[in-house]
Scaffold this motif. Sequence first.
Motif, PDB file in Angstrom:
ATOM      1  N   THR A  72       0.848  -1.205   0.000  1.00  0.00           N
ATOM      2  CA  THR A  72       0.000   0.000   0.000  1.00  0.00           C
ATOM      3  C   THR A  72       0.879   1.249   0.000  1.00  0.00           C
ATOM      4  O   THR A  72       0.636   2.201  -0.746  1.00  0.00           O
ATOM      5  N   TYR A  73       1.905   1.240   0.845  1.00  0.00           N
ATOM      6  CA  TYR A  73       2.813   2.398   0.926  1.00  0.00           C
ATOM      7  C   TYR A  73       3.432   2.691  -0.443  1.00  0.00           C
ATOM      8  O   TYR A  73       3.482   3.840  -0.891  1.00  0.00           O
ATOM      9  N   SER A  74       3.869   1.635  -1.128  1.00  0.00           N
ATOM     10  CA  SER A  74       4.611   1.839  -2.383  1.00  0.00           C
ATOM     11  C   SER A  74       3.706   2.069  -3.587  1.00  0.00           C
ATOM     12  O   SER A  74       4.060   2.829  -4.487  1.00  0.00           O
ATOM     13  N   HIS A  75       2.546   1.377  -3.625  1.00  0.00           N
ATOM     14  CA  HIS A  75       1.763   1.402  -4.864  1.00  0.00           C
ATOM     15  C   HIS A  75       0.431   2.124  -4.761  1.00  0.00           C
ATOM     16  O   HIS A  75      -0.218   2.332  -5.779  1.00  0.00           O
ATOM     17  N   GLU A  76      -0.010   2.435  -3.557  1.00  0.00           N
ATOM     18  CA  GLU A  76      -1.316   3.111  -3.438  1.00  0.00           C
ATOM     19  C   GLU A  76      -1.170   4.338  -2.530  1.00  0.00           C
ATOM     20  O   GLU A  76      -1.718   4.370  -1.414  1.00  0.00           O
ATOM     21  N   PRO A  77      -0.435   5.339  -3.010  1.00  0.00           N
ATOM     22  CA  PRO A  77      -0.148   6.489  -2.133  1.00  0.00           C
ATOM     23  C   PRO A  77      -1.396   7.205  -1.622  1.00  0.00           C
ATOM     24  O   PRO A  77      -1.410   7.701  -0.495  1.00  0.00           O
ATOM     25  N   GLU A  78      -2.447   7.217  -2.421  1.00  0.00           N
ATOM     26  CA  GLU A  78      -3.632   7.934  -1.935  1.00  0.00           C
ATOM     27  C   GLU A  78      -4.301   7.191  -0.787  1.00  0.00           C
ATOM     28  O   GLU A  78      -4.748   7.791   0.197  1.00  0.00           O
ATOM     29  N   ARG A  79      -4.350   5.878  -0.959  1.00  0.00           N
ATOM     30  CA  ARG A  79      -4.940   5.066   0.117  1.00  0.00           C
ATOM     31  C   ARG A  79      -4.095   5.221   1.399  1.00  0.00           C
ATOM     32  O   ARG A  79      -4.606   5.299   2.510  1.00  0.00           O
ATOM     33  N   TRP A  80      -2.773   5.260   1.189  1.00  0.00           N
ATOM     34  CA  TRP A  80      -1.867   5.436   2.335  1.00  0.00           C
ATOM     35  C   TRP A  80      -2.154   6.771   3.038  1.00  0.00           C
ATOM     36  O   TRP A  80      -2.283   6.827   4.268  1.00  0.00           O
ATOM     37  N   SER A  81      -2.285   7.827   2.236  1.00  0.00           N
ATOM     38  CA  SER A  81      -2.534   9.149   2.830  1.00  0.00           C
ATOM     39  C   SER A  81      -3.845   9.157   3.605  1.00  0.00           C
ATOM     40  O   SER A  81      -3.956   9.776   4.666  1.00  0.00           O
ATOM     41  N   THR A  82      -4.834   8.454   3.086  1.00  0.00           N
ATOM     42  CA  THR A  82      -6.121   8.405   3.793  1.00  0.00           C
ATOM     43  C   THR A  82      -5.945   7.754   5.164  1.00  0.00           C
ATOM     44  O   THR A  82      -6.470   8.235   6.174  1.00  0.00           O
ATOM     45  N   LEU A  83      -5.177   6.648   5.180  1.00  0.00           N
ATOM     46  CA  LEU A  83      -4.945   5.969   6.468  1.00  0.00           C
ATOM     47  C   LEU A  83      -4.256   6.922   7.444  1.00  0.00           C
ATOM     48  O   LEU A  83      -4.660   7.048   8.608  1.00  0.00           O
ATOM     49  N   VAL A  84      -3.203   7.580   6.963  1.00  0.00           N
ATOM     50  CA  VAL A  84      -2.429   8.483   7.819  1.00  0.00           C
ATOM     51  C   VAL A  84      -3.338   9.591   8.357  1.00  0.00           C
ATOM     52  O   VAL A  84      -3.387   9.858   9.562  1.00  0.00           O
ATOM     53  N   GLU A  85      -4.074  10.209   7.457  1.00  0.00           N
ATOM     54  CA  GLU A  85      -4.833  11.396   7.851  1.00  0.00           C
ATOM     55  C   GLU A  85      -6.013  11.037   8.763  1.00  0.00           C
ATOM     56  O   GLU A  85      -6.327  11.764   9.711  1.00  0.00           O
ATOM     57  N   ARG A  86      -6.610   9.909   8.506  1.00  0.00           N
ATOM     58  CA  ARG A  86      -7.705   9.481   9.383  1.00  0.00           C
ATOM     59  C   ARG A  86      -7.173   9.225  10.796  1.00  0.00           C
ATOM     60  O   ARG A  86      -7.754   9.639  11.782  1.00  0.00           O
ATOM     61  N   GLY A  87      -6.033   8.549  10.871  1.00  0.00           N
ATOM     62  CA  GLY A  87      -5.436   8.261  12.178  1.00  0.00           C
ATOM     63  C   GLY A  87      -5.069   9.536  12.924  1.00  0.00           C
ATOM     64  O   GLY A  87      -5.324   9.670  14.123  1.00  0.00           O
ATOM     65  N   MET A  88      -4.483  10.487  12.179  1.00  0.00           N
ATOM     66  CA  MET A  88      -4.023  11.725  12.834  1.00  0.00           C
ATOM     67  C   MET A  88      -5.184  12.529  13.410  1.00  0.00           C
ATOM     68  O   MET A  88      -5.024  13.268  14.376  1.00  0.00           O
ATOM     69  N   GLN A  89      -6.359  12.388  12.797  1.00  0.00           N
ATOM     70  CA  GLN A  89      -7.500  13.191  13.246  1.00  0.00           C
ATOM     71  C   GLN A  89      -8.278  12.543  14.387  1.00  0.00           C
ATOM     72  O   GLN A  89      -9.195  13.137  14.925  1.00  0.00           O
ATOM     73  N   GLN A  90      -7.925  11.308  14.698  1.00  0.00           N
ATOM     74  CA  GLN A  90      -8.670  10.669  15.786  1.00  0.00           C
ATOM     75  C   GLN A  90      -8.307  11.288  17.133  1.00  0.00           C
ATOM     76  O   GLN A  90      -7.203  11.780  17.322  1.00  0.00           O
ATOM     77  N   ASP A  91      -9.252  11.204  18.048  1.00  0.00           N
ATOM     78  CA  ASP A  91      -9.028  11.782  19.368  1.00  0.00           C
ATOM     79  C   ASP A  91      -9.013  10.664  20.409  1.00  0.00           C
ATOM     80  O   ASP A  91     -10.059  10.120  20.754  1.00  0.00           O
TER      81      ASP A  91
END
Length: 493
Positions: free
Chosen positions: A447-466
């Motif tokens: 996912t990291y190497s071939h699906e950068p958008e999906r990766w960004s979604t994972l990162v950003e969703r995690g960062m916004q959690q409280d």
Amino acid sequence: MHIVMAASEAVPFAKTGGLADVCGTLPKQFAARGHHCSLFLPGYRRAIHSGLPVEDTHVSFVVDMAGKQVASRILKIPMHDGAVTVYLVDQPHYFDRENLYGDEHGDFKDNAERFCFFCRSVVEAIERLRLHVDIIHCHDWQTGLIPAYLKTGFGQKQWYQHAASVLTIHNLAYQGRYWSHDMNLTAMDWKYFNWQQMEFFGDLNLLKTGIAFSDFITTVSPSYAREIQTPEHGCGLDGLLRSKQAKLAGIVNGVDYNLWDPRHDKNIAQNYGFETWKEGKALCKLDLQTKLGLPVDPNVPVIGLIGRLAEQKGWDLVKPLLENSIECIPAQWVILGNGEPRFSDAIGSLASRYPNRLAVRFEFSEPLAHKIEAGSDMFLMPSRYEPCGLNQLYSLRFGTVPLVHATGGLIDTVADADQSPEVATGFSFQDYSLDGIRECVQKAMNTYSHEPERWSTLVERGMQQDWSWSSSAALYESVYSRAREQAAIEGRL
Ligand code: ADP
């Protein structure tokens, strides 16, 4: 409410694991919610010399430890504008040591005596300090005797009349199990040394004691609360825990975002937030690679691991994973941990064979832990079992995608990319095996190497959690009410 906590570690005084994060942060949360909170800790060398101003309470007394007269002196450190008071039980013979529980020879031989003394001192000190206690909240086996003293009226203290007890189990595997004669150190009547209360296969069991006598029991995630009632995860206490089901709850630990947030973390090379994570993490990665002597390469994914080098944390999978696959997984690995030499020896020798792929530090370093959270792309947490786990929560906020074994608190806090794509924040594997962990790492790498958008979604969703303490602190408040109801039902309040 006046909440009194007793624990064997708390930041910023003494820390070996997540217990310290929890016990350092919860009092602050309660203070912010309008309660008064006191925290009792052993007067370890590092606690007395933490740099914070220590005051003498002028309360001191002698505890009879199976015929030995041992002096106890109570020190105090007011914190958070007086809303939290930390009390230290000072007894140099027991606590003026470099480490908390043991040294290179293993656990200290007198741990039963040290922590029985601590519990005896806490109940006595509360009385002499004239503290009005609504709740005494105890943590782990080191404080398991306190609910027993309260429930049995040991020493006939006035404060028992207003107080209910709660015990939080941070890790059921550590039970404080000692030979039966240590019962004398507790000063409890031998009639309590029975299979339903303090005795466990002929030994004294201090965690069992706490479970048997407290008004309410919590553990640090709902999944772990369910797991510990099964023979597989119950460590021999599942039957007792099942019998207490109606007064057992799981509450996930929170994160202290004052300490663990890349927006203002002073330990990292570049602060960043949800909008700036790509640039921020790139600089932190460069800094981490430079500091640890890895080749500086923005494109290679960095996989971080932090934790005690104990089997619980999954090192028995990480070791063969690295031995078999380090050459074929195109990643850099960064490992921070201390503990069992069988893991550090094996991982250390791999690091010398593959210095461009693996950097290790066998030490306890808070600043480095923060740098790893910020500079890694993924955080691997393959714990065999995990009561709650904190690093996966820190990883979410740092935009470092967690890869976890689906167990305990990791189930409750990380949503898997395949199973729950709509809410996913990471990757998890069900099967605790080499194949299981390898497949999970490979999926994340793809996912990291071939699906950068999906990766960004994972990162950003995690960062916004409280995952801050606010909701967990509210849940503790309702547990405290239930504990008091329970004590009232039993006619003690
Ligand atoms: P544990 O079972 O050890 O309590 P948790 O995940 O609940 O596990 O909490 C561990 C805490 O200790 C985290 O704050 C983690 O960052 C920290 N920690 C563990 N090992 C180290 C280390 N070697 N250096 C720095 N921090 C560490």
